[in-house]
Scaffold this active site. Structure first.
Site, PDB file in Angstrom:
ATOM      1  N   ILE A 118     -10.017  -4.167  -2.579  1.00  0.00           N
ATOM      2  CA  ILE A 118     -10.428  -3.930  -1.188  1.00  0.00           C
ATOM      3  C   ILE A 118     -11.930  -3.647  -1.123  1.00  0.00           C
ATOM      4  CG2 ILE A 118     -10.013  -2.546   0.896  1.00  0.00           C
ATOM      5  CD1 ILE A 118      -7.169  -2.006  -0.176  1.00  0.00           C
ATOM      6  N   ASP A 135     -19.102   2.267  -9.212  1.00  0.00           N
ATOM      7  CA  ASP A 135     -17.771   1.945  -9.749  1.00  0.00           C
ATOM      8  C   ASP A 135     -17.825   2.108 -11.267  1.00  0.00           C
ATOM      9  OD1 ASP A 135     -15.338  -0.238  -8.503  1.00  0.00           O
ATOM     10  OD2 ASP A 135     -15.375   0.345 -10.613  1.00  0.00           O
ATOM     11  N   TYR A 149       1.322   9.799  -6.047  1.00  0.00           N
ATOM     12  CA  TYR A 149       0.307   8.923  -5.443  1.00  0.00           C
ATOM     13  C   TYR A 149       0.097   9.292  -3.976  1.00  0.00           C
ATOM     14  CZ  TYR A 149      -1.639   4.922  -3.019  1.00  0.00           C
ATOM     15  OH  TYR A 149      -2.400   4.136  -2.198  1.00  0.00           O
ATOM     16  N   ASN A 154       0.428  -2.724   3.903  1.00  0.00           N
ATOM     17  CA  ASN A 154       0.320  -3.556   2.698  1.00  0.00           C
ATOM     18  C   ASN A 154      -0.870  -4.504   2.763  1.00  0.00           C
ATOM     19  OD1 ASN A 154       3.138  -2.515   2.695  1.00  0.00           O
ATOM     20  ND2 ASN A 154       3.169  -3.638   0.773  1.00  0.00           N
ATOM     21  N   GLY A 161      11.822   4.753  -5.392  1.00  0.00           N
ATOM     22  CA  GLY A 161      10.823   5.207  -4.424  1.00  0.00           C
ATOM     23  C   GLY A 161      10.419   4.187  -3.378  1.00  0.00           C
TER      24      GLY A 161
HETATM   25  N1  UFG Z   1       8.606  -6.288  -4.640  1.00  0.00           N
HETATM   26  C1  UFG Z   1       9.568  -7.058  -5.263  1.00  0.00           C
HETATM   27  N2  UFG Z   1       9.261  -7.619  -6.466  1.00  0.00           N
HETATM   28  C2  UFG Z   1       8.056  -7.451  -7.077  1.00  0.00           C
HETATM   29  C3  UFG Z   1       7.078  -6.664  -6.416  1.00  0.00           C
HETATM   30  C4  UFG Z   1       7.399  -6.102  -5.204  1.00  0.00           C
HETATM   31  O1  UFG Z   1      10.681  -7.226  -4.768  1.00  0.00           O
HETATM   32  O2  UFG Z   1       7.872  -7.985  -8.174  1.00  0.00           O
HETATM   33  C5  UFG Z   1       8.936  -5.697  -3.342  1.00  0.00           C
HETATM   34  C6  UFG Z   1       8.816  -4.184  -3.347  1.00  0.00           C
HETATM   35  O3  UFG Z   1      10.028  -3.587  -3.735  1.00  0.00           O
HETATM   36  C7  UFG Z   1       8.440  -3.908  -1.883  1.00  0.00           C
HETATM   37  C8  UFG Z   1       7.667  -5.141  -1.460  1.00  0.00           C
HETATM   38  O4  UFG Z   1       7.979  -6.142  -2.412  1.00  0.00           O
HETATM   39  O5  UFG Z   1       9.598  -3.819  -1.127  1.00  0.00           O
HETATM   40  C9  UFG Z   1       6.188  -4.912  -1.469  1.00  0.00           C
HETATM   41  O6  UFG Z   1       5.840  -4.359  -2.723  1.00  0.00           O
HETATM   42  P1  UFG Z   1       4.331  -4.121  -3.160  1.00  0.00           P
HETATM   43  O7  UFG Z   1       4.353  -3.541  -4.546  1.00  0.00           O
HETATM   44  O8  UFG Z   1       3.549  -5.361  -2.937  1.00  0.00           O
HETATM   45  O9  UFG Z   1       3.830  -3.074  -2.107  1.00  0.00           O
HETATM   46  P2  UFG Z   1       4.377  -1.614  -1.790  1.00  0.00           P
HETATM   47  O10 UFG Z   1       4.921  -1.666  -0.409  1.00  0.00           O
HETATM   48  O11 UFG Z   1       5.232  -1.068  -2.841  1.00  0.00           O
HETATM   49  O12 UFG Z   1       3.023  -0.847  -1.965  1.00  0.00           O
HETATM   50  C10 UFG Z   1       2.088  -0.610  -0.974  1.00  0.00           C
HETATM   51  C11 UFG Z   1       0.693  -0.709  -1.567  1.00  0.00           C
HETATM   52  C12 UFG Z   1       0.574   0.232  -2.722  1.00  0.00           C
HETATM   53  C13 UFG Z   1       0.891   1.600  -2.224  1.00  0.00           C
HETATM   54  C14 UFG Z   1       2.234   1.626  -1.548  1.00  0.00           C
HETATM   55  C15 UFG Z   1       2.494   2.941  -0.939  1.00  0.00           C
HETATM   56  O13 UFG Z   1       0.446  -2.019  -1.987  1.00  0.00           O
HETATM   57  O14 UFG Z   1      -0.711   0.196  -3.278  1.00  0.00           O
HETATM   58  O15 UFG Z   1       2.299   0.665  -0.522  1.00  0.00           O
HETATM   59  O16 UFG Z   1       3.506   2.931  -0.044  1.00  0.00           O
HETATM   60  F1  UFG Z   1       0.923   2.451  -3.244  1.00  0.00           F
END
Ligand code: UFG
Length: 327
Positions: free
Chosen positions: A13, A32, A141, A170, A284
């Protein structure tokens, strides 16, 4: 024109932010430590390599010029890792942020834009998550970010430091000009992983569970284009200059897409089959996280340009093809 210090400007970002700021005529300095970022992602402005834990390095940066504001993107972002290694998250995301704030106060720099997260809310209690939603983070986190938000309130009252906390849903997509994109190591985010399957860098995408209480059983998220996210930072900075008042905004498009919908959209965008299989759920993961960003729209005049998932995926796909061609 204003001078902005972008901490973590070599990351996903932050690097898009640096490019946008420079493109709008701001003078930009990136600070950084390159622990997760890339020097070649800093495509504009000046670069200083240093750690947020290093008080002396920070003081040197703040003595080097007069900054009008600081934007802070340097944090660890993996929920699962934060459960296993909370110390790493509290040390960097919280303690090091206080070091940065202290250096700002000492240097008399009074405007701070903070990368916060939807993870501060915990399990959603409403369909759309507004700023007033209860804040009960479920993991270190989210707690580390929430603790910074609390500290910022205290720093405002005590030292007059004004801040805007931007709670990202996201973040996804890539620079529409193809110069920058997502390069996490390891990659854990859905859209880049799905596109790595399309480009042949991975054999298949694993879906984390399909038994959630959502229409197709997979988790629903609110994907927001990286450039729209960065635009909100510029507007937040303008707003702080106009009105010296600390506040927070939730940033998303207000539309939810399931994991299966994302995979289908990627199949359409790439023309590739993208094999998928269902794995056990990831610990989670809330079933649904969708933002109510009405406040950002009303108060900042924020208008996302790349709201549709197709465009977000198309830009991420252009970047993935570039990376895969060079890999
Ligand atoms: N997912 C899959 N397979 C994968 C990766 C992700 O099914 O290989 C699913 C996850 O379970 C989730 C969705 O895709 O339901 C999105 O997952 P991401 O990891 O892309 O994003 P998150 O919603 O988990 O994470 C976002 C931010 C993080 C932050 C988090 C906090 O990208 O940096 O929200 O809520 F920490």
């Amino acid at each position: 024109m204003a001078t902005v210090l972008v901490v973590g400007g070599a990351g996903y970002i932050g690097s898009h932010m640096v490019k946008l700021l420079a493109g709008r005529g701001y003078s930009v300095v990136t600070f950084d430590d390159l622990s997760t970022g890339y020097r070649d992602a800093v495509v504009r402005g000046e670069f200083v390599q240093g750690s947020l834990a290093d008080h002396a390095a920070l003081d040197t940066v703040f003595r080097s010029r007069r900054f009008d504001a600081v934007m802070h993107f340097a944090s660890f972002i993996q929920v699962g890792e934060s459960v296993m290694e909370p110390a790493k998250y509290y040390a960097n995301n919280f303690s090091n942020t206080l070091t940065l704030l202290d250096a700002m106060v000492a240097a008399g720099v009074g405007r701070f834009i903070f990368s916060s997260t939807a993870a501060i809310f915990g399990e959603p209690e409403t369909e759309l998550i507004a700023e007033s939603h209860p804040q009960r983070p479920l993991n270190p986190y989210g707690r580390s970010k929430w603790m910074v938000e609390q500290a910022l309130g205290d720093y405002d009252r005590a030292y007059g430091l004004k801040s805007v906390c931007l709670r990202y849903f996201n973040a996804a997509g890539a620079d529409p000009e193809g110069e920058l994109g997502e390069r996490h190591q390891p990659e854990t985010h859905l859209i880049p992983l799905v596109l790595q399957v399309a480009s042949g860098r991975r054999p298949e995408i694993g879906i984390y569970g399909d038994g959630y209480p959502t229409p197709d059983g997979t988790c629903v998220r609110d994907y927001i284009h990286i450039v729209d996210l960065c635009e909100a930072h510029l507007l937040a900075l303008d707003a702080l200059v106009m009105e010296e008042r600390s506040r927070a905004y939730n940033l998303g498009n207000g539309a939810g897409f399931s994991v299966r919908q994302v995979i289908d959209a990627a199949r359409k965008a790439t023309g590739c089959p993208i094999p998928a299989k269902v794995n056990p759920p990831r610990a989670g993961d809330p079933a649904r996280l969708v933002a109510d960003s009405a406040r950002a729209r009303a108060e900042l005049g924020w208008r996302p340009r790349y709201e549709d998932l197709e465009t977000i995926i198309a830009h991420a796909w252009a970047w993935e093809r570039k990376v895969a061609a060079g890999a």
